[in-house]
Scaffold this motif. Structure first.
Motif, short mmCIF file in Angstrom:
data_model
loop_
_atom_site.label_atom_id
_atom_site.label_comp_id
_atom_site.label_asym_id
_atom_site.label_seq_id
_atom_site.Cartn_x
_atom_site.Cartn_y
_atom_site.Cartn_z
N TYR A 2 0.50 -0.97 0.04
CA TYR A 2 0.14 -0.03 0.37
C TYR A 2 0.94 1.10 -0.36
CZ TYR A 2 -3.99 -3.20 0.45
OH TYR A 2 -4.08 -4.28 0.87
N ALA A 3 0.46 2.38 -0.67
CA ALA A 3 0.90 3.24 -0.95
C ALA A 3 0.06 4.53 -0.29
CB ALA A 3 1.42 3.49 -2.38
N GLN A 4 1.27 5.99 0.50
CA GLN A 4 1.02 6.55 0.63
C GLN A 4 1.64 8.51 0.33
OE1 GLN A 4 1.83 6.89 4.87
NE2 GLN A 4 0.24 7.73 5.92
N THR A 27 10.29 2.86 0.38
CA THR A 27 9.87 4.99 -0.42
C THR A 27 10.14 4.65 -2.07
OG1 THR A 27 12.39 5.92 -0.03
CG2 THR A 27 10.38 6.17 1.48
N ILE A 36 6.53 8.65 -2.29
CA ILE A 36 5.40 7.95 -1.27
C ILE A 36 6.67 6.78 -0.96
CG2 ILE A 36 3.93 6.38 -2.74
CD1 ILE A 36 4.03 7.02 -5.40
N LEU A 38 6.03 2.71 1.22
CA LEU A 38 5.24 2.01 0.53
C LEU A 38 4.82 1.02 1.45
CD1 LEU A 38 7.18 1.65 -2.10
CD2 LEU A 38 5.08 1.58 -2.54
#
Length: 67
Positions: A2-4, A27, A36, A38
């Motif tokens: 999942y990415a942020q 990242t 991003i 991860l």
């Protein structure tokens, strides 16, 4: 995985603190310059900043942004 999305050019101290967080996977930088983070699970990617460990939480507080 999942990415942020995080701010452009995060300080190295923030990246180092992220490495200590459970579930951190790495990242990446997009072509537009965004960074991003991860994460291994959706729940880890969505957790509130107040649940991060001390080192990363201290970086957020020192920046003047609410956690």
């Amino acid at each position: 995985m999942y990415a942020q999305v995080i701010q452009r050019n995060p300080p190295e101290a923030a990246i180092a603190a992220l490495r200590e967080e459970p579930g951190f996977s790495g990242t990446a930088e997009t072509p537009s310059g965004r960074h991003i983070v991860l994460w291994e699970s959706e729940s880890t990617a969505r957790r509130p900043k107040l649940e991060f460990g001390g080192r990363l939480l201290n970086i957020y507080r020192a920046s003047g942004r609410p956690a």
